[in-house]
Structures are given as structure tokens and as C-alpha cells.
Design an enzyme around this catalytic site. Structure first.
Site, mmCIF file in Angstrom:
data_model
loop_
_atom_site.group_PDB
_atom_site.id
_atom_site.type_symbol
_atom_site.label_atom_id
_atom_site.label_comp_id
_atom_site.label_asym_id
_atom_site.label_seq_id
_atom_site.Cartn_x
_atom_site.Cartn_y
_atom_site.Cartn_z
ATOM 1 N N SER A 83 0.741 -1.280 -0.076
ATOM 2 C CA SER A 83 -0.067 -0.048 -0.124
ATOM 3 C C SER A 83 0.859 1.245 0.155
ATOM 4 O O SER A 83 1.890 1.325 0.776
ATOM 5 C CB SER A 83 -0.776 -0.043 1.105
ATOM 6 O OG SER A 83 -1.767 1.130 1.355
ATOM 7 N N HIS A 113 -2.455 7.088 -4.687
ATOM 8 C CA HIS A 113 -2.318 5.947 -4.087
ATOM 9 C C HIS A 113 -2.598 4.738 -4.608
ATOM 10 O O HIS A 113 -3.157 4.827 -5.873
ATOM 11 C CB HIS A 113 -3.888 6.402 -3.007
ATOM 12 C CG HIS A 113 -4.150 4.936 -2.546
ATOM 13 N ND1 HIS A 113 -5.200 4.166 -3.077
ATOM 14 C CD2 HIS A 113 -3.859 4.217 -1.442
ATOM 15 C CE1 HIS A 113 -5.495 3.382 -2.372
ATOM 16 N NE2 HIS A 113 -4.754 2.989 -1.469
ATOM 17 N N ASN A 145 -2.665 0.347 -4.169
ATOM 18 C CA ASN A 145 -2.669 -0.535 -3.220
ATOM 19 C C ASN A 145 -2.951 -2.127 -3.931
ATOM 20 O O ASN A 145 -3.953 -2.165 -4.702
ATOM 21 C CB ASN A 145 -3.822 -0.643 -1.951
ATOM 22 C CG ASN A 145 -4.098 -1.834 -0.972
ATOM 23 O OD1 ASN A 145 -4.754 -2.585 -1.653
ATOM 24 N ND2 ASN A 145 -3.182 -1.889 0.063
ATOM 25 N N ARG A 205 -3.473 -6.364 -2.837
ATOM 26 C CA ARG A 205 -3.552 -7.194 -1.590
ATOM 27 C C ARG A 205 -3.912 -8.619 -1.964
ATOM 28 O O ARG A 205 -4.767 -8.791 -2.982
ATOM 29 C CB ARG A 205 -4.306 -6.324 -0.409
ATOM 30 C CG ARG A 205 -5.683 -5.819 -0.824
ATOM 31 C CD ARG A 205 -6.432 -5.180 0.040
ATOM 32 N NE ARG A 205 -7.556 -4.872 -0.547
ATOM 33 C CZ ARG A 205 -7.850 -3.829 -1.083
ATOM 34 N NH1 ARG A 205 -6.955 -3.208 -1.533
ATOM 35 N NH2 ARG A 205 -9.295 -3.518 -1.523
ATOM 36 N N HIS A 240 -6.040 7.165 -16.853
ATOM 37 C CA HIS A 240 -7.052 6.286 -17.256
ATOM 38 C C HIS A 240 -6.926 5.242 -18.344
ATOM 39 O O HIS A 240 -7.186 4.169 -18.180
ATOM 40 C CB HIS A 240 -8.582 6.978 -17.479
ATOM 41 C CG HIS A 240 -9.189 7.681 -16.111
ATOM 42 N ND1 HIS A 240 -9.709 6.621 -15.132
ATOM 43 C CD2 HIS A 240 -9.154 8.631 -15.464
ATOM 44 C CE1 HIS A 240 -9.993 7.184 -14.106
ATOM 45 N NE2 HIS A 240 -9.879 8.384 -14.625
ATOM 46 N N HIS A 260 -20.014 12.840 3.381
ATOM 47 C CA HIS A 260 -20.406 13.884 4.131
ATOM 48 C C HIS A 260 -20.098 15.213 3.682
ATOM 49 O O HIS A 260 -20.644 16.326 3.907
ATOM 50 C CB HIS A 260 -19.822 13.699 5.349
ATOM 51 C CG HIS A 260 -18.188 13.806 5.326
ATOM 52 N ND1 HIS A 260 -17.449 12.816 4.765
ATOM 53 C CD2 HIS A 260 -17.284 14.890 5.831
ATOM 54 C CE1 HIS A 260 -16.263 13.195 5.109
ATOM 55 N NE2 HIS A 260 -15.980 14.404 5.489
ATOM 56 N N GLY A 315 -4.968 -4.791 14.723
ATOM 57 C CA GLY A 315 -3.736 -4.522 15.843
ATOM 58 C C GLY A 315 -2.834 -4.321 14.862
ATOM 59 O O GLY A 315 -1.557 -4.734 15.407
ATOM 60 N N ARG A 365 0.539 -2.180 12.713
ATOM 61 C CA ARG A 365 1.299 -1.273 13.419
ATOM 62 C C ARG A 365 0.774 0.301 13.098
ATOM 63 O O ARG A 365 0.639 0.575 11.556
ATOM 64 C CB ARG A 365 2.714 -1.287 12.762
ATOM 65 C CG ARG A 365 3.829 -0.525 13.257
ATOM 66 C CD ARG A 365 5.368 -0.655 12.842
ATOM 67 N NE ARG A 365 6.124 -0.076 13.174
ATOM 68 C CZ ARG A 365 6.914 1.164 12.652
ATOM 69 N NH1 ARG A 365 6.284 1.326 11.467
ATOM 70 N NH2 ARG A 365 7.751 1.856 13.162
#
Length: 291
Positions: A93, A107, A109, A111, A146, A176, A259, A261
């Protein structure tokens, strides 16, 4: 499946190396600093951060490979059948925040998840994508971005690009604010519709395309003159980036719930961002075009 997981990890470690080298090629001196870490419940990662460069104010490229006894809520909200399953998750990422307001933030990522329960068949899936957040958009940059995304998808079917482009537009939306975060790109998740090799090949195609999409834009815009006005607007718009990552981003939420880092999870945030109460751009200005 263990040999498949090793192949995915090896690809991701190499991808991290290649992306870091490509970004460093734009810097006269600044280099990524590496921080290896371990996770008590299982696994760890290799975080790399470049700070105070000439081109990049801050950039983080993170590899992680973690395991646990139960998938966190962020991973099972839409797939409740996976609750309480043991898991392994590995990915790369990254978020890049340039100095020059005319160079977009980017950005990416990619996975892989594996969920298992003794006595049951394992469940695996891929996810990822990349997206672009210009502060001052240029039409040719957006089209090129694109087009590169489309080319990465084309070998896998005529509908793939359109589907994952729309998914990206829908995902990177600040409800929002009633605003999109940038100009989109690709987003996919829960990918196991094809066989493993094809899904893995698609993830690689997306991961490999990121630098091809981003580096030409960096090279084209990094020397564009700018002043205090453009810098202030960049910092204001970075606030939107922070809002999305802390409120909506599934990767951030998954990392915190599992949990992970904290320093590596929050490396996506810009080093400086501003908020202004009810600020509105002047009509007819470049800033009004963006908002």
C-alpha cells in the site's frame, strides 16, 4: 495454497522495490528509509518512507504480511460467513504527497487474503487498485492515467475496466461532503471469480501499471512554477484526503482493527494539511473549478 502465498509475497516485495526505485529516480538526494516491524499476533512488514524531498514532500510504500485467529469486522462486514476464520493478509500500500501543487497525490494498493477454518475449505481473494488526486487537474494527465488503467485491464475482459473504474468512483467518495476524492482510477475487492492464476495475474497487471501511470505525470508537472496561493489550496484539499482515510478507508480500518502497526497504517496521511471553516473559492478561479 502455501506455495501460492509465497509467490504472492515474493511479487509484492519486488513490487515495493521497483516502486521505490522509480520514485527515487525523481529525487536528486532523498531516499526511502526502511523500517521493518513485527506483529505480536503474527507476521510483520517492511515500511519505507521518503520525507522532505525536492519532488515529494512525503511518500510511504508499505509491505505487510500478517496473520490472525479471527478476521476483524472491516473484512467481514459484507461477508459475514467469514467471521471468526483464521486469516493471512499480505499487500503493498502506498500514498505519495508531492511538494508541487500541480503534481497530484497518488495512492495504490494490491493485496491478497486467505481465510481458513480447520475442517473447511480455504477462501481466498485479491483486491487493490490505484487512484489519483490532483489539486489542479490537467485534462491530458487524467486521460493518460485512465488509459493506462484501461490497458492494465484489457487482457482480462472488455467489461473489467468499466466495472472497476465505476467501483473506484463510488468507493472514493466523501459522503459527508458530497464530493469525489480526485479523478478515480481502479478499485476491486473480493476477486476470486477467475482461477487463482488469472486473479493473481490481474493483481500484478494493476500493481505494475501504477508507476507507468503516475511517473509521466510527475515528470511533466514537477517543475511547474507555483506560489503561496496554490500551496495553500493544496493544503486545504489535503484535508479532504485525511477525512476520507480516517472515516471511510477500509484498509486503514482493517489495519487498526487487526492490531497492525499504527505508524505504518497512518503513513498515508500528509505531513501538513489545513482546514478552513466554510471556505469557498472565488467564482471563476482555478480553485473553483476543482471544487
Amino acid at each position: 495454497m502455501s506455495h501460492d502465498l509465497i509467490a504472492v509475497k515474493n511479487y509484492l516485495l519486488d513490487l515495493q522495490d521497483r516502486i521505490c526505485s522509480a520514485l527515487e529516480s525523481q529525487e536528486p538526494e532523498a531516499r526511502f528509509k526502511e523500517d521493518c516491524w513485527e506483529r505480536a499476533e503474527g507476521g510483520g512488514g517492511r515500511t519505507r518512507v521518503l520525507s522532505n524531498g525536492v519532488v515529494f514532500e512525503q511518500g510511504g510504500v508499505n509491505f505487510s504480511s500478517v496473520s490472525g485467529v479471527s478476521l476483524p469486522p472491516a473484512a467481514t462486514a459484507k461477508r459475514p460467513e467469514l467471521a471468526n476464520k483464521q486469516f493471512q493478509a499480505t499487500g503493498v500500500s502506498l500514498v505519495i504527497h508531492p511538494n508541487n501543487p500541480y503534481v497530484p497525490t497518488s495512492h495504490a494498493n494490491v493485496r491478497f487474503f486467505l481465510a481458513e477454518q480447520p475442517g473447511e475449505a480455504s477462501v481466498w481473494w485479491f483486491g487493490g487498485g490505484f487512484d489519483l488526486t490532483p489539486y489542479y487537474p490537467f485534462h491530458e494527465d487524467v486521460i493518460e492515467w485512465h488509459n493506462t488503467a484501461r490497458a492494465a485491464c484489457e487482457p482480462f475482459g472488455p467489461e473489467v475496466y468499466a466495472n472497476y473504474k465505476k467501483w473506484c468512483d463510488d468507493y472514493f467518495f466523501l459522503k459527508h461532503r458530497n464530493e469525489t476524492r480526485g479523478v478515480g482510477g481502479l478499485f476491486f475487492d473480493d476477486l476470486n471469480d477467475w482461477d487463482f492464476d488469472t486473479c493473481f495475474a490481474f493483481m500484478q497487471s494493476v500493481g505494475n501499471a501504477y508507476i507507468d501511470a503516475y511517473l509521466p505525470i510527475v515528470q511533466r508537472r514537477k517543475d511547474t512554477p507555483y506560489g503561496e496561493r496554490e500551496r495553500e489550496f493544496q493544503l486545504y484539499r489535503r484535508g479532504r484526503y485525511v477525512e476520507f482515510n480516517l472515516i471511510y478507508d477500509r484498509g486503514t480500518i482493517f489495519g487498526l482493527q487487526s492490531g497492525g502497526r499504527t505508524e505504518s497504517i497512518l503513513m498515508s496521511l500528509p505531513p501538513v494539511a489545513h482546514w478552513r471553516y466554510n471556505w469557498q473559492p472565488e467564482p471563476g478561479t482555478p480553485e473553483a473549478f476543482v471544487i
